[in-house]
Scaffold this motif. Structure first.
Motif, PDB file in Angstrom:
ATOM      1  N   UNK A 189      50.032  32.906  39.586  1.00  0.00           N
ATOM      2  CA  UNK A 189      51.065  32.349  38.688  1.00  0.00           C
ATOM      3  C   UNK A 189      51.376  30.890  39.045  1.00  0.00           C
ATOM      4  N   UNK A 190      51.020  30.442  40.243  1.00  0.00           N
ATOM      5  CA  UNK A 190      51.215  29.021  40.579  1.00  0.00           C
ATOM      6  C   UNK A 190      50.288  28.140  39.750  1.00  0.00           C
ATOM      7  N   UNK A 191      49.228  28.728  39.188  1.00  0.00           N
ATOM      8  CA  UNK A 191      48.233  27.938  38.441  1.00  0.00           C
ATOM      9  C   UNK A 191      48.202  28.242  36.945  1.00  0.00           C
ATOM     10  N   UNK A 192      48.596  29.464  36.576  1.00  0.00           N
ATOM     11  CA  UNK A 192      48.506  29.877  35.158  1.00  0.00           C
ATOM     12  C   UNK A 192      49.724  30.723  34.771  1.00  0.00           C
ATOM     13  N   UNK A 193      50.045  30.699  33.476  1.00  0.00           N
ATOM     14  CA  UNK A 193      51.200  31.473  32.984  1.00  0.00           C
ATOM     15  C   UNK A 193      50.876  32.956  32.857  1.00  0.00           C
ATOM     16  N   UNK A 194      49.595  33.294  32.637  1.00  0.00           N
ATOM     17  CA  UNK A 194      49.235  34.691  32.368  1.00  0.00           C
ATOM     18  C   UNK A 194      48.216  35.185  33.388  1.00  0.00           C
ATOM     19  N   UNK A 195      48.662  35.272  34.663  1.00  0.00           N
ATOM     20  CA  UNK A 195      47.731  35.687  35.728  1.00  0.00           C
ATOM     21  C   UNK A 195      47.272  37.130  35.533  1.00  0.00           C
ATOM     22  N   UNK A 196      48.158  37.993  35.011  1.00  0.00           N
ATOM     23  CA  UNK A 196      47.744  39.399  34.804  1.00  0.00           C
ATOM     24  C   UNK A 196      46.632  39.481  33.749  1.00  0.00           C
ATOM     25  N   UNK A 197      46.716  38.662  32.706  1.00  0.00           N
ATOM     26  CA  UNK A 197      45.680  38.690  31.675  1.00  0.00           C
ATOM     27  C   UNK A 197      44.373  38.074  32.194  1.00  0.00           C
ATOM     28  N   UNK A 198      44.492  37.022  33.006  1.00  0.00           N
ATOM     29  CA  UNK A 198      43.283  36.427  33.603  1.00  0.00           C
ATOM     30  C   UNK A 198      42.536  37.499  34.403  1.00  0.00           C
ATOM     31  N   UNK A 250      48.473  25.973  33.835  1.00  0.00           N
ATOM     32  CA  UNK A 250      47.664  26.114  32.629  1.00  0.00           C
ATOM     33  C   UNK A 250      48.016  27.454  31.963  1.00  0.00           C
ATOM     34  N   UNK A 251      47.338  27.783  30.869  1.00  0.00           N
ATOM     35  CA  UNK A 251      47.668  29.002  30.111  1.00  0.00           C
ATOM     36  C   UNK A 251      47.076  30.242  30.808  1.00  0.00           C
ATOM     37  N   UNK A 252      45.745  30.294  30.900  1.00  0.00           N
ATOM     38  CA  UNK A 252      45.127  31.537  31.411  1.00  0.00           C
ATOM     39  C   UNK A 252      43.947  31.305  32.349  1.00  0.00           C
ATOM     40  N   UNK A 253      43.393  30.069  32.344  1.00  0.00           N
ATOM     41  CA  UNK A 253      42.245  29.826  33.219  1.00  0.00           C
ATOM     42  C   UNK A 253      42.611  28.688  34.177  1.00  0.00           C
ATOM     43  N   UNK A 254      42.717  28.988  35.496  1.00  0.00           N
ATOM     44  CA  UNK A 254      43.194  27.987  36.452  1.00  0.00           C
ATOM     45  C   UNK A 254      42.459  26.648  36.314  1.00  0.00           C
ATOM     46  N   UNK A 255      43.214  25.546  36.308  1.00  0.00           N
ATOM     47  CA  UNK A 255      42.756  24.142  36.256  1.00  0.00           C
ATOM     48  C   UNK A 255      42.108  23.756  34.916  1.00  0.00           C
ATOM     49  N   UNK A 256      41.848  24.712  34.022  1.00  0.00           N
ATOM     50  CA  UNK A 256      41.102  24.391  32.787  1.00  0.00           C
ATOM     51  C   UNK A 256      41.947  24.531  31.524  1.00  0.00           C
ATOM     52  N   UNK A 257      42.308  25.769  31.181  1.00  0.00           N
ATOM     53  CA  UNK A 257      42.997  26.019  29.897  1.00  0.00           C
ATOM     54  C   UNK A 257      44.302  26.767  30.136  1.00  0.00           C
TER      55      UNK A 257
END
Ligand SMILES: NC(=O)c1ccc[n+]([C@@H]2O[C@H](COP(=O)([O-])OP(=O)(O)OC[C@H]3O[C@@H](n4cnc5c(N)ncnc54)[C@H](OP(=O)(O)O)[C@@H]3O)[C@@H](O)[C@H]2O)c1
Length: 257
Positions: A189-198, A250-257
């Motif tokens: 979650x430090x990198x993306x909003x949707x870590x569970x979905x990732x 990011x949204x769902x992919x760390x450092x990318x999207x």
């Protein structure tokens, strides 16, 4: 008969990919309708815990029935690759059906039509994966040493652990009895909003790689289409609700999207 079902399983897999794309477009237009986005006081809401158990149950029951040889002897389950791949699917749905719902804290009611759609999907996909792996999938004798199987299995495990850990982080944002929302912290979650979905998407991409079948990839594509749109919605919602929401995430992919 056998040939007809083999053809049907391929057709269902292509259809699942197409349905994923349709869901992606519909969810982009209309938004995801459950959890924080469900209308308060809707007359057709089911308790979250019961809805999760029942809607996911077909994806647990159908592979178990396949293992038991219900309907027809499980022709291919005397092979290790088929057993291990079906076990991956089963382990996920045992957790999702029998553990996850009982840990939910203050989950919002599930709209009836969302419950019905989820139930139909779990029946469709549960049949597709379990029938294909138990009756038709053919793997080479050395498939368990193939880089696709080894990498895919590792990704499946890593993805599942990320998914379970991230759901645990979200759940523990609430004290027993609370129903509100907080900014998730820690882990991915430090990198993306949707870590569970990732985690869930990595898990099913790993499974697809290890299965190396259109049936496996159809499930991964469908999961990505459904969860990426919901992740986008969550990300926007967090930014609107919390002024201090971390800008770096990011949204769902760390450092990318
Ligand atoms: N394979 C697939 O196609 C698929 C599809 C959907 C879901 N799933 C999986 O099912 C699981 C649950 O999905 P979901 O869409 O319900 O996830 P979610 O929207 O992230 O919510 C998960 C749980 O955490 C709570 N929660 C979420 N964010 C919170 C916050 N900021 N503060 C406090 N509580 C918070 C939610 O409560 P509320 O209910 O009150 O919002 C809910 O009980 C995930 O592991 C997901 O990957 C898989």
């Amino acid at each position: 008969m056998e040939l007809a079902e083999r053809f049907l399983l391929d057709a269902l897999a292509y259809l699942e990919c197409a349905l994923g794309v349709v869901c992606y477009m519909l969810l982009k237009l209309r938004g995801s309708p459950y959890g924080r986005y469900s209308s308060p006081g809707s007359a057709f809401g089911l308790p979250a815990r019961a809805a999760w158990v029942v809607q996911e149950l077909p994806s647990l029951a159908l592979p178990l029935l396949a293992c038991a040889g219900a309907g027809a002897p499980a022709e291919r389950l005397n092979r290790w690759p088929n057993c291990i791949l079906l076990a991956m699917f089963l382990v996920h749905y045992a957790q999702r059906t029998l553990v996850f719902p009982f840990l939910i804290r203050g989950g919002k009611p599930t709209p009836l039509y969302v419950f019905l759609l989820a139930f139909v999907f779990c029946t469709y996909n549960g049949y597709l994966q379990s029938r294909y792996l138990s009756q038709y999938a053919v793997y080479a004798d050395d498939w368990l040493r193939d880089p696709r199987f080894l990498t895919g299995s590792a990704l499946w495990l890593i993805g599942m652990l990320i998914n379970i850990h991230s759901d645990h982080v979200l759940r523990n944002l609430r004290k027993p009895g609370e129903t509100g929302y907080k900014i998730p912290r820690g882990g991915l979650f430090e990198y993306i909003s949707a870590a569970n979905y990732f985690g869930e998407v990595v898990e099913w991409c790993g499974y697809a790689l290890a299965c190396w079948s259109i049936q496996g990839w159809a499930f991964a594509v469908f999961t990505f289409c459904v969860l990426f749109t919901r992740a986008q919605q969550h990300h926007k919602w967090y930014h609107e609700k919390f002024e201090d929401y971390p800008k770096f995430r990011k949204i769902m992919i760390p450092f990318l999207v």
